[in-house]
Scaffold this motif. Structure first.
Motif, PDB file in Angstrom:
ATOM      1  N   ILE A  29      -4.418   4.464  12.360  1.00 36.37           N
ATOM      2  CA  ILE A  29      -2.959   4.497  12.233  1.00 36.37           C
ATOM      3  C   ILE A  29      -2.483   5.925  12.470  1.00 36.37           C
ATOM      4  N   ILE A  30      -1.652   6.095  13.480  1.00 36.30           N
ATOM      5  CA  ILE A  30      -1.109   7.410  13.817  1.00 36.30           C
ATOM      6  C   ILE A  30       0.091   7.727  12.939  1.00 36.30           C
ATOM      7  N   ALA A  31       0.968   6.739  12.766  1.00 39.81           N
ATOM      8  CA  ALA A  31       2.177   6.961  11.970  1.00 39.81           C
ATOM      9  C   ALA A  31       2.777   5.615  11.615  1.00 39.81           C
ATOM     10  N   THR A  32       3.478   5.596  10.491  1.00 37.66           N
ATOM     11  CA  THR A  32       4.215   4.404  10.071  1.00 37.66           C
ATOM     12  C   THR A  32       5.596   4.816   9.581  1.00 37.66           C
ATOM     13  N   VAL A  55     -13.443 -15.524  -4.708  1.00 38.11           N
ATOM     14  CA  VAL A  55     -13.608 -14.136  -4.291  1.00 38.11           C
ATOM     15  C   VAL A  55     -12.543 -13.821  -3.242  1.00 38.11           C
ATOM     16  N   GLN A  56     -11.899 -12.667  -3.355  1.00 33.58           N
ATOM     17  CA  GLN A  56     -10.956 -12.203  -2.346  1.00 33.58           C
ATOM     18  C   GLN A  56     -11.521 -10.963  -1.659  1.00 33.58           C
ATOM     19  N   GLU A  57     -11.476 -10.978  -0.335  1.00 34.91           N
ATOM     20  CA  GLU A  57     -11.874  -9.816   0.433  1.00 34.91           C
ATOM     21  C   GLU A  57     -10.637  -8.984   0.746  1.00 34.91           C
ATOM     22  N   VAL A  58     -10.757  -7.691   0.557  1.00 41.90           N
ATOM     23  CA  VAL A  58      -9.636  -6.783   0.796  1.00 41.90           C
ATOM     24  C   VAL A  58     -10.038  -5.814   1.906  1.00 41.90           C
ATOM     25  N   PRO A  59      -9.302  -5.788   3.011  1.00 44.07           N
ATOM     26  CA  PRO A  59      -9.664  -4.903   4.116  1.00 44.07           C
ATOM     27  C   PRO A  59      -9.224  -3.466   3.866  1.00 44.07           C
ATOM     28  N   GLU A  60      -9.683  -2.601   4.716  1.00 45.85           N
ATOM     29  CA  GLU A  60      -9.346  -1.179   4.600  1.00 45.85           C
ATOM     30  C   GLU A  60      -7.857  -0.944   4.732  1.00 45.85           C
ATOM     31  N   THR A  61      -7.224  -1.641   5.675  1.00 45.21           N
ATOM     32  CA  THR A  61      -5.804  -1.477   5.925  1.00 45.21           C
ATOM     33  C   THR A  61      -5.062  -2.748   5.558  1.00 45.21           C
TER      34      THR A  61
END
Length: 509
Positions: free
Chosen positions: A25-28, A421-427
């Motif tokens: 991610i460059i910018a938000t 179980v819930q998987e949570v991603p990096e973003t």
């Protein structure tokens, strides 16, 4: 610096992101906005907000990164929304939002009687509810004839942005499948007989898939946004489906759980020749975001909207409320809440449902209320998951996404209540990131398309506490019985609320 731009128009904000080819991610940036609620059960938005905020976001991001070379644009937005525009693309009235807008109850009842439940579900996949777009089109035709007389085109936020950017009049299949009963779920095309009956004056949009290139940025749009003319723009789709893409939860047997203003769930299955898509009266059967997929979807009408309401009501900030909710403990010290503060979508499909808080005493605190609200949304998720499984959904993997994933207490409560179980991603930035990914795939050379698992790997798994299973089984039983036990009185109150609000339309006032 090559990159893609992703923009998503949500219920409470529009978000934009610049993403590098490797997913960095460059910018938000974001722009907050509000919906309009002119009458009980009405939820609208001025479509000018969608384009104006897209322009602001694009200009801000590009100005802050003058070396950015945008090679493709991805768009998505809340839905299904109904925006009708005239032959010059001028909206004839504000957009009517998705299932939280419940104004078309009479049209749902009438169209269901005219066509029959079996025929509606055979063609469209789902029974008509407040989520369906067709009855809302019929509502405009019947209640606002002056607006209807001018209507020629149909849009949702993603297709509106595509129109403004490229001039293309196109709908993705997933969004089209939610304009029920006007789309044939099995043949993947507009259903001409129903379209001719309920959308007579509207020109049918061309159909494409979410990741297909819809067109390129026009000179006029380039002048407004700063995006170079000729830049490809994808067709896009509804935000929940783009969110699923953003975390890689769009494969067969995946369930995406989106924590936002509302709670949304999307289960993906493969199209099997000769076999119809999964159907159940209390959920939504839709086309998938990609060819060869179908979805069984559901949604709570409130989740983040409910916690935000409590925050505003109590004057506390979120860290305070979360700490106090954690201290409250399992079962919120005997407080049980029904989260139906804006009616409810799935699985009860009851626009006249209302919020209920049971068990209150003078000893209870705001922390108990906040804990009860978190548990209420978790119980609502469990109700949906159990309904999906009863319909034949083989849920093997759950991925969590959205702003609510930032609070680990809420995630843990959902896993504890559901046993999943819930998987949570990096973003977990959401749909804007998914739109940027789809844009990157659309313009990639053969064999060089990025993988979302490389862009956004899973970094955390929320595991349910088995010791709490019995307590939450008991609470879920009470949750279901509380709705059944209070439904009659609540419906009377809902009717009274409608009766005491003005029902004059903008044309009448």
């Amino acid at each position: 610096m090559r990159c893609t731009l992703g923009v998503d128009v949500g219920t409470s904000s529009t978000k934009g992101v610049l993403v590098a080819p490797d997913g960095t991610i460059i910018a938000t940036t974001a722009r907050e906005h509000d919906v309009s609620r002119p009458h009980t059960g009405w939820v609208e938005m001025d479509a000018s907000i969608w384009w104006d905020e897209f322009v602001d976001i694009a200009r801000e991001l590009l100005a802050a990164h003058p070396d950015a070379e945008v090679v493709a644009v991805g768009v998505s937005g809340m839905g299904p929304c109904i925006l009708l525009a005239d032959e010059n693309d001028q909206p004839v009235r504000p957009a009517i939002l998705y299932g939280v807008d419940t104004r078309a109850s009479a049209q749902i009842e009438r169209i269901t009687a005219e066509l029959g439940v079996d025929e509606i579900t055979r063609i469209g996949g789902s029974v008509l509810t407040s989520q369906a777009g067709g009855p809302k089109i019929a509502w405009i035709a019947e209640e606002e004839p002056a607006a209807w007389a001018r209507a020629r085109r149909l849009f949702m936020p993603a297709s509106w942005l595509v129109r403004r950017l490229t001039g293309a009049y196109v709908f993705d299949h997933q969004s089209a499948s939610q304009v029920s009963p006007l789309y044939d779920i099995e043949s993947e095309r507009w259903h001409a007989p129903f379209w001719g009956r309920y959308a007579t004056t509207i020109v049918q949009p061309r159909l494409a898939w979410a990741g297909d290139i819809a067109g390129t940025v026009t000179l006029q749009a380039a002048e407004s946004t700063g995006i170079p003319a000729g830049t490809p723009v994808i067709t896009g789709t509804i935000d929940a489906w783009t969110e699923a893409v953003s975390v890689g939860a769009h494969e067969t047997a995946d369930l995406m759980l989106m924590y936002g203003t509302t709670m949304f769930m999307v289960f993906t299955s493969a199209v099997t020749p000769g076999e119809p898509a999964l159907r159940t009266p209390s959920m939504w059967t839709t086309a998938g975001a990609f060819p060869g997929t179908r979805n069984l979807a559901g949604g709570l009408s409130t989740s983040g909207a409910l916690t935000a309401w409590l925050k505003e009501l109590t004057g506390a900030d979120y860290p305070q409320l979360l700490a106090e909710a954690e201290a409250s403990g399992v079962g919120a010290r005997g407080v049980l809440m029904l989260p139906y503060f804006a009616g409810e979508r799935t699985p009860i499909q009851d626009p006249d449902a209302r919020g209920v808080i049971a068990g209150l005493t003078l000893e209870h605190t705001r922390g108990d209320l906040y804990r009860a609200a978190l548990e209420a949304t978790a119980l609502g998720v469990r109700h949906n998951v159990e309904t999906m499984r009863a319909a034949g959904a083989d849920i093997r993997r759950i991925v969590a996404v959205g702003g609510g994933t930032q609070g680990r207490l809420w995630l843990q409560i959902v896993s504890d209540v559901t046993g999943l179980v819930q998987e949570v991603p990096e973003t977990t930035i959401g749909a804007s990131y998914g739109a940027a990914f789809l844009a990157a795939v659309a313009v990639a050379a053969d064999g060089e398309a990025p993988l979302i698992t490389d862009w956004n790997p899973i970094t955390e798994r929320i595991t349910p506490n088995a010791e709490l299973r019995t307590a939450y089984d008991t609470l879920f039983d009470r949750y279901v019985r509380l709705y059944d036990g209070t439904k009659g009185v609540v419906h009377e109150l809902a009717a009274e609320q409608r009766g005491t609000s003005s029902h004059s339309t903008p044309e009448e006032s």
